[in-house]
Design an enzyme around this catalytic site. Structure first.
Site, PDB file in Angstrom:
ATOM      1  N   GLY A   1     -10.500   5.544  59.787  1.00 34.76           N
ATOM      2  CA  GLY A   1     -11.580   6.526  59.863  1.00 34.76           C
ATOM      3  C   GLY A   1     -12.554   6.169  60.971  1.00 34.76           C
TER       4      GLY A   1
ATOM      5  N   LEU B   1     -19.883  -5.083  43.068  1.00 33.68           N
ATOM      6  CA  LEU B   1     -19.834  -3.644  42.792  1.00 33.68           C
ATOM      7  C   LEU B   1     -19.927  -2.811  44.073  1.00 33.68           C
ATOM      8  CD1 LEU B   1     -23.020  -2.525  42.958  1.00 33.68           C
ATOM      9  CD2 LEU B   1     -23.124  -3.710  40.766  1.00 33.68           C
TER      10      LEU B   1
ATOM     11  N   LYS C   1     -40.764   3.819  40.149  1.00 34.01           N
ATOM     12  CA  LYS C   1     -39.378   3.602  39.710  1.00 34.01           C
ATOM     13  C   LYS C   1     -39.366   3.157  38.248  1.00 34.01           C
ATOM     14  CE  LYS C   1     -36.857   2.129  43.816  1.00 34.01           C
ATOM     15  NZ  LYS C   1     -36.192   0.997  44.443  1.00 34.01           N
TER      16      LYS C   1
ATOM     17  N   CYS D   1     -23.683  -2.916  52.666  1.00 39.12           N
ATOM     18  CA  CYS D   1     -23.093  -4.257  52.548  1.00 39.12           C
ATOM     19  C   CYS D   1     -22.285  -4.714  53.760  1.00 39.12           C
ATOM     20  CB  CYS D   1     -22.228  -4.322  51.303  1.00 39.12           C
ATOM     21  SG  CYS D   1     -23.208  -4.232  49.804  1.00 39.12           S
TER      22      CYS D   1
HETATM   23  C1  UDX Z   1     -18.691  -2.806  49.383  1.00 39.54           C
HETATM   24  C2  UDX Z   1     -17.644  -3.610  48.606  1.00 39.54           C
HETATM   25  O1  UDX Z   1     -16.514  -2.773  48.314  1.00 39.54           O
HETATM   26  C3  UDX Z   1     -18.237  -4.177  47.318  1.00 39.54           C
HETATM   27  O2  UDX Z   1     -17.282  -5.017  46.664  1.00 39.54           O
HETATM   28  C4  UDX Z   1     -19.476  -4.994  47.674  1.00 39.54           C
HETATM   29  O3  UDX Z   1     -20.081  -5.528  46.502  1.00 39.54           O
HETATM   30  C5  UDX Z   1     -20.466  -4.145  48.456  1.00 39.54           C
HETATM   31  O4  UDX Z   1     -19.834  -3.604  49.620  1.00 39.54           O
HETATM   32  P1  UDX Z   1     -19.654  -0.316  49.273  1.00 39.54           P
HETATM   33  O5  UDX Z   1     -20.363  -0.626  50.539  1.00 39.54           O
HETATM   34  O6  UDX Z   1     -20.414   0.344  48.187  1.00 39.54           O
HETATM   35  O7  UDX Z   1     -19.035  -1.651  48.628  1.00 39.54           O
HETATM   36  O8  UDX Z   1     -18.442   0.671  49.598  1.00 39.54           O
HETATM   37  P2  UDX Z   1     -16.876   0.589  49.941  1.00 39.54           P
HETATM   38  O9  UDX Z   1     -16.165   1.523  49.059  1.00 39.54           O
HETATM   39  O10 UDX Z   1     -16.379  -0.791  49.975  1.00 39.54           O
HETATM   40  O11 UDX Z   1     -16.856   1.223  51.413  1.00 39.54           O
HETATM   41  C6  UDX Z   1     -17.576   0.656  52.488  1.00 39.54           C
HETATM   42  C7  UDX Z   1     -17.297   1.418  53.757  1.00 39.54           C
HETATM   43  O12 UDX Z   1     -15.959   1.204  54.191  1.00 39.54           O
HETATM   44  C8  UDX Z   1     -17.461   2.945  53.633  1.00 39.54           C
HETATM   45  O13 UDX Z   1     -18.126   3.426  54.780  1.00 39.54           O
HETATM   46  C9  UDX Z   1     -16.030   3.451  53.587  1.00 39.54           C
HETATM   47  O14 UDX Z   1     -15.921   4.759  54.113  1.00 39.54           O
HETATM   48  C10 UDX Z   1     -15.331   2.442  54.468  1.00 39.54           C
HETATM   49  N1  UDX Z   1     -13.894   2.315  54.175  1.00 39.54           N
HETATM   50  C11 UDX Z   1     -13.478   1.809  52.984  1.00 39.54           C
HETATM   51  C12 UDX Z   1     -12.955   2.674  55.132  1.00 39.54           C
HETATM   52  O15 UDX Z   1     -13.312   3.125  56.232  1.00 39.54           O
HETATM   53  N2  UDX Z   1     -11.622   2.516  54.850  1.00 39.54           N
HETATM   54  C13 UDX Z   1     -11.178   2.021  53.671  1.00 39.54           C
HETATM   55  O16 UDX Z   1      -9.955   1.903  53.501  1.00 39.54           O
HETATM   56  C14 UDX Z   1     -12.125   1.656  52.706  1.00 39.54           C
END
Ligand code: UDX
Length: 439
Positions: A253, A153, A35, A260
């Protein structure tokens, strides 16, 4: 300021590039020599929009370098950021082995006064333990402050989120540390929320868990919509205008995935339980999500009692669009069930093809286009709302599938258009009903 960053995963790498972008001199460290070599050549190990361009810009400007030599990097840094992973243990608790190991290395290497900034997501109280480890390992008489500085993030928008975040949370126990953190982030132009270390640690978990709870709540209401004949998109549109509710994270969904939400909900639940306290909302959030993940399979079984021998098109595999990450992606366990039950899977994803083939131990199921995945299929399952998938016309399903049944886990299409085109279409919380006849 001279900053060392431990770990070049999502959090470490994007933060490192962000620090360099804002004028700091950054050395990022990782144990993975491959990496490090790639990053030194300007190649990002993760797919993240805008990251590679920013990385190359900062390499050219001479503000960032990469190394496996942690001791030299930590020796003369004014701030050392811990950004290594905290994966989930079998019991749902956070695995802190990498964090503690790095903390020990930092203590043993520091040769001047400095800050240790903890960006990894860690349970409340971990910063105190890190402080004890760093101090215990010191070999020089230096002053060190430990700061909690959680990262918010999201994958797919990580660079944007770092450069244009909603807030920077700084958890300190000393005025000197707080002043230094304000210096580091002076150029970011984002609000700084200055709190105690424990509060900062909890802000991260509470934020992620609240968002996960919002998703599970909306998924439950969507399932109710399916029973009652209401439409979740209309319901959330009506809810979202209320500023107390807000209109984001209300997309129904097949549940949340990624690195996370699944991990952080379980970690906080476990942490509370460890203190004799049951977090009922988070417990419900986790349970609802576990079940929601298999919603398409449930709908599929109603459509066709026997799956064996059926050709099943699977579109979209990553846990969300614009990332190559398959961690906790609902597609994987669902496809494993389909595989086990003898279905003929024809899967497509714009980016995560090789990784999926590896996870399922079968490269032959991967098709190199949407059309190839749909060809001759008895049913199509949609797990991720990539733009390329949302752009499929109803006619394409009709043209390529043997049997145009589409089970959409991410509400990608207009249900009336799909119905009008003669497709047996089901989505989440949007039952088919006659188009309303407005007078
Ligand atoms: C998340 C947080 O948004 C971020 O602030 C934190 O630092 C890390 O975790 P991430 O896991 O990258 O980020 O993605 P995110 O866009 O939050 O989506 C997470 C999951 O939730 C995805 O599977 C997404 O499909 C789902 N989701 C999100 C929904 O099902 N409905 C929504 O309205 C939003």
């Amino acid at each position: 300021m001279k900053i060392a960053v431990a770990g070049v995963g999502y959090v470490g790498l994007v933060s490192a590039v962000g620090f360099a972008h804002h004028g700091h001199m950054v050395t990022a460290v990782d144990v993975d020599a491959m990496k490090i070599a790639g990053l030194t050549a300007g190649i990002s190990p993760i797919f993240e929009p805008g990251l590679e361009a920013l990385l190359q810009e900062q390499l050219a400007a001479g503000r960032i370098q990469f190394t496996t030599d942690s001791a030299s990097a930590y020796a003369d840094a004014e701030a050392i950021v811990i950004g290594v992973g905290t994966p989930e243990n079998e019991d749902g608790s956070a695995n802190l082995a990498a964090v503690y190991q790095v903390a020990h290395e930092i203590g043993a290497s520091m040769q001047q006064d400095g800050l240790v900034i903890v960006k990894s997501t860690v349970p409340v109280g971990t910063n105190d333990k890190i402080e004890a480890i760093v101090r215990g390992a010191l070999r020089s008489a230096v002053d060190v402050d430990i700061v909690s500085n959680p990262e918010f993030l999201a994958q797919g928008s990580a660079v944007y989120d770092t450069l244009h975040g909603s807030r920077i949370v700084v958890g300190t126990e000393s005025a000197t540390a707080e002043a230094k953190m304000r210096d580091i982030y002076a150029a970011y132009g984002q609000p700084i929320v200055s709190v105690s270390r424990k509060s900062a640690e909890l802000i991260k978990y509470a934020s992620n868990d609240f968002l996960a709870l919002k998703i599970s709540f909306v998924n439950e209401i969507a399932n109710l919509c399916d029973i009652l004949g209401a439409d979740i998109e209309e319901v959330t549109e009506g809810m979202g205008y209320d500023p107390r509710i807000g209109n984001s994270f209300l997309r129904a969904g097949i549940g949340y995935g990624g690195s996370c939400f699944p991990k952080d909900t379980k970690a906080l639940h476990w942490l509370a339980e460890d203190h004799g306290f049951l977090l009922r909302t988070i417990e419900a959030t986790i349970k609802i999500n576990e079940k929601q993940k298999y919603l398409l399979l449930h709908k599929l079984r109603q459509e066709m009692p026997t799956i064996a021998g059926k050709k099943i098109a699977v579109l979209g595999l990553t846990f969300k669009p614009n990332t190559d990450d398959l961690r906790e992606a609902p597609s994987i366990p669902n496809m494993k069930v389909l595989q086990k039950e003898g279905a003929i899977i024809q899967a497509y994803d714009p980016i995560a093809m090789a990784q999926t083939a590896e996870k399922l131990g079968d490269a032959s199921i991967m098709k190199d286009s949407i059309e190839a995945a749909l060809e001759g299929a008895d049913v199509c399952l949609i797990f991720t709302e990539w733009d390329e998938i949302r752009a499929i016309s109803p006619d394409t399903f009709k043209k390529w599938m043997a049997n145009p049944i589409v089970l959409d886990g991410r509400n990608c299409f207009n249900k009336y258009e799909m119905e009008a085109a003669g497709i047996a279409y089901q989505s989440v919380g949007r039952p088919l009903a006659k188009v309303r006849q407005l007078q």
